[in-house]
Motif scaffolding. Structure first.
Motif, PDB file in Angstrom:
ATOM      1  N   TYR A  55     107.038  54.758  38.364  1.00  0.00           N
ATOM      2  CA  TYR A  55     107.679  54.825  37.050  1.00  0.00           C
ATOM      3  C   TYR A  55     107.085  55.958  36.210  1.00  0.00           C
ATOM      4  O   TYR A  55     107.753  56.536  35.371  1.00  0.00           O
ATOM      5  CB  TYR A  55     107.496  53.492  36.314  1.00  0.00           C
ATOM      6  CG  TYR A  55     106.053  53.153  36.061  1.00  0.00           C
ATOM      7  CD1 TYR A  55     105.282  52.542  37.039  1.00  0.00           C
ATOM      8  CD2 TYR A  55     105.443  53.476  34.848  1.00  0.00           C
ATOM      9  CE1 TYR A  55     103.950  52.245  36.813  1.00  0.00           C
ATOM     10  CE2 TYR A  55     104.112  53.181  34.619  1.00  0.00           C
ATOM     11  CZ  TYR A  55     103.372  52.574  35.608  1.00  0.00           C
ATOM     12  OH  TYR A  55     102.046  52.287  35.389  1.00  0.00           O
ATOM     13  N   SER A  56     105.842  56.283  36.492  1.00  0.00           N
ATOM     14  CA  SER A  56     105.129  57.326  35.764  1.00  0.00           C
ATOM     15  C   SER A  56     105.465  58.730  36.259  1.00  0.00           C
ATOM     16  O   SER A  56     105.132  59.717  35.603  1.00  0.00           O
ATOM     17  CB  SER A  56     103.624  57.104  35.907  1.00  0.00           C
ATOM     18  OG  SER A  56     103.269  57.166  37.280  1.00  0.00           O
ATOM     19  N   GLY A  57     106.099  58.804  37.420  1.00  0.00           N
ATOM     20  CA  GLY A  57     106.395  60.102  38.025  1.00  0.00           C
ATOM     21  C   GLY A  57     105.437  60.490  39.140  1.00  0.00           C
ATOM     22  O   GLY A  57     105.688  61.470  39.845  1.00  0.00           O
ATOM     23  N   ASN A  58     104.352  59.763  39.304  1.00  0.00           N
ATOM     24  CA  ASN A  58     103.425  60.033  40.396  1.00  0.00           C
ATOM     25  C   ASN A  58     104.116  59.767  41.731  1.00  0.00           C
ATOM     26  O   ASN A  58     104.942  58.857  41.852  1.00  0.00           O
ATOM     27  CB  ASN A  58     102.184  59.158  40.281  1.00  0.00           C
ATOM     28  CG  ASN A  58     101.310  59.542  39.113  1.00  0.00           C
ATOM     29  OD1 ASN A  58     101.488  60.579  38.498  1.00  0.00           O
ATOM     30  ND2 ASN A  58     100.343  58.699  38.797  1.00  0.00           N
ATOM     31  N   THR A  59     103.739  60.554  42.731  1.00  0.00           N
ATOM     32  CA  THR A  59     104.330  60.404  44.058  1.00  0.00           C
ATOM     33  C   THR A  59     103.250  60.223  45.122  1.00  0.00           C
ATOM     34  O   THR A  59     102.145  60.766  45.002  1.00  0.00           O
ATOM     35  CB  THR A  59     105.187  61.622  44.429  1.00  0.00           C
ATOM     36  OG1 THR A  59     104.392  62.815  44.289  1.00  0.00           O
ATOM     37  CG2 THR A  59     106.412  61.728  43.549  1.00  0.00           C
ATOM     38  N   TYR A  60     103.609  59.479  46.151  1.00  0.00           N
ATOM     39  CA  TYR A  60     102.723  59.260  47.291  1.00  0.00           C
ATOM     40  C   TYR A  60     103.576  59.243  48.550  1.00  0.00           C
ATOM     41  O   TYR A  60     104.706  58.731  48.527  1.00  0.00           O
ATOM     42  CB  TYR A  60     101.956  57.950  47.138  1.00  0.00           C
ATOM     43  CG  TYR A  60     101.071  57.932  45.925  1.00  0.00           C
ATOM     44  CD1 TYR A  60     101.548  57.447  44.711  1.00  0.00           C
ATOM     45  CD2 TYR A  60      99.779  58.445  45.975  1.00  0.00           C
ATOM     46  CE1 TYR A  60     100.749  57.466  43.574  1.00  0.00           C
ATOM     47  CE2 TYR A  60      98.975  58.464  44.849  1.00  0.00           C
ATOM     48  CZ  TYR A  60      99.471  57.972  43.658  1.00  0.00           C
ATOM     49  OH  TYR A  60      98.680  58.004  42.538  1.00  0.00           O
ATOM     50  N   TYR A  61     103.023  59.792  49.628  1.00  0.00           N
ATOM     51  CA  TYR A  61     103.807  59.959  50.846  1.00  0.00           C
ATOM     52  C   TYR A  61     103.080  59.394  52.061  1.00  0.00           C
ATOM     53  O   TYR A  61     101.846  59.312  52.090  1.00  0.00           O
ATOM     54  CB  TYR A  61     104.078  61.448  51.090  1.00  0.00           C
ATOM     55  CG  TYR A  61     104.739  62.146  49.926  1.00  0.00           C
ATOM     56  CD1 TYR A  61     104.103  63.196  49.268  1.00  0.00           C
ATOM     57  CD2 TYR A  61     105.988  61.753  49.473  1.00  0.00           C
ATOM     58  CE1 TYR A  61     104.706  63.843  48.203  1.00  0.00           C
ATOM     59  CE2 TYR A  61     106.596  62.387  48.397  1.00  0.00           C
ATOM     60  CZ  TYR A  61     105.948  63.437  47.774  1.00  0.00           C
ATOM     61  OH  TYR A  61     106.550  64.062  46.713  1.00  0.00           O
ATOM     62  N   SER A  62     103.889  59.038  53.072  1.00  0.00           N
ATOM     63  CA  SER A  62     103.318  58.644  54.349  1.00  0.00           C
ATOM     64  C   SER A  62     102.514  59.820  54.906  1.00  0.00           C
ATOM     65  O   SER A  62     102.993  60.953  54.920  1.00  0.00           O
ATOM     66  CB  SER A  62     104.435  58.284  55.317  1.00  0.00           C
ATOM     67  OG  SER A  62     103.941  58.206  56.638  1.00  0.00           O
ATOM     68  N   PRO A  63     101.298  59.556  55.370  1.00  0.00           N
ATOM     69  CA  PRO A  63     100.488  60.658  55.928  1.00  0.00           C
ATOM     70  C   PRO A  63     101.189  61.408  57.052  1.00  0.00           C
ATOM     71  O   PRO A  63     101.008  62.629  57.185  1.00  0.00           O
ATOM     72  CB  PRO A  63      99.231  59.936  56.429  1.00  0.00           C
ATOM     73  CG  PRO A  63      99.125  58.722  55.575  1.00  0.00           C
ATOM     74  CD  PRO A  63     100.550  58.293  55.326  1.00  0.00           C
ATOM     75  N   SER A  64     101.966  60.681  57.844  1.00  0.00           N
ATOM     76  CA  SER A  64     102.615  61.325  58.987  1.00  0.00           C
ATOM     77  C   SER A  64     103.770  62.227  58.576  1.00  0.00           C
ATOM     78  O   SER A  64     104.204  63.080  59.360  1.00  0.00           O
ATOM     79  CB  SER A  64     103.104  60.263  59.967  1.00  0.00           C
ATOM     80  OG  SER A  64     104.110  59.465  59.368  1.00  0.00           O
ATOM     81  N   LEU A  65     104.271  62.063  57.368  1.00  0.00           N
ATOM     82  CA  LEU A  65     105.418  62.846  56.906  1.00  0.00           C
ATOM     83  C   LEU A  65     105.087  63.715  55.696  1.00  0.00           C
ATOM     84  O   LEU A  65     105.931  64.483  55.231  1.00  0.00           O
ATOM     85  CB  LEU A  65     106.582  61.916  56.548  1.00  0.00           C
ATOM     86  CG  LEU A  65     107.160  61.083  57.684  1.00  0.00           C
ATOM     87  CD1 LEU A  65     108.140  60.050  57.138  1.00  0.00           C
ATOM     88  CD2 LEU A  65     107.866  61.980  58.698  1.00  0.00           C
ATOM     89  N   LYS A  66     103.873  63.596  55.208  1.00  0.00           N
ATOM     90  CA  LYS A  66     103.503  64.205  53.932  1.00  0.00           C
ATOM     91  C   LYS A  66     103.770  65.707  53.882  1.00  0.00           C
ATOM     92  O   LYS A  66     104.224  66.232  52.860  1.00  0.00           O
ATOM     93  CB  LYS A  66     102.020  63.936  53.650  1.00  0.00           C
ATOM     94  CG  LYS A  66     101.543  64.441  52.306  1.00  0.00           C
ATOM     95  CD  LYS A  66     100.094  64.068  52.070  1.00  0.00           C
ATOM     96  CE  LYS A  66      99.628  64.542  50.703  1.00  0.00           C
ATOM     97  NZ  LYS A  66      98.216  64.163  50.440  1.00  0.00           N
ATOM     98  N   SER A  67     103.506  66.396  54.972  1.00  0.00           N
ATOM     99  CA  SER A  67     103.643  67.853  54.960  1.00  0.00           C
ATOM    100  C   SER A  67     105.091  68.302  54.836  1.00  0.00           C
ATOM    101  O   SER A  67     105.359  69.464  54.504  1.00  0.00           O
ATOM    102  CB  SER A  67     103.030  68.437  56.237  1.00  0.00           C
ATOM    103  OG  SER A  67     103.736  68.003  57.377  1.00  0.00           O
TER     104      SER A  67
END
Length: 119
Positions: A55-67
């Motif tokens: 909701y704040s706009g922060n993002t997080y990604y799966s390590p395997s797909l992050k790149s």
């Protein structure tokens, strides 16, 4: 009633960028403590979490797909978008967007969109 609707091309060529949008109605993507995720299910396999925008706009990604992954949002349209670059046929899947409240399970899902990576 919250509704999520995925949209985007169903066919993407290898090496191109997959771009999907999730349009949310019945609730704001900036409401505190809600997290908005992208999840996919390749044929014959289980669900795979791709990433989330808070909701704040922060993002997080799966390590395997992050790149290869980027999630962004347009608060004026109440939408969030997935971009997955350099796709291969292994990225063929049904892609879902979903909502989760902090500390809880996913409570609302889109109906899913089939994306096929093929030349």
């Amino acid at each position: 009633q919250v509704q999520l609707q995925e949209s985007g091309p169903g066919l993407v060529k290898p090496s191109q960028t997959l771009s999907l949008t999730c349009t949310v109605s019945g609730g704001s993507i900036t409401t505190s403590y809600y997290y908005w995720s992208w999840i996919r299910q390749p044929p014959g396999k289980g669900l795979e979490w791709i990433g989330v925008i808070y909701y704040s706009g922060n993002t997080y990604y799966s390590p395997s797909l992050k790149s290869r992954t980027s999630i962004s949002r347009d608060t004026s349209k109440n939408q969030f978008t997935l971009q997955l670059s350099s796709v291969t046929p292994e990225d063929t899947a049904v892609y879902y967007c979903a909502r989760r409240l902090w500390g809880h399970e996913y409570d609302y899902w889109g109906q899913g969109v089939q994306v096929t990576v093929s030349s």
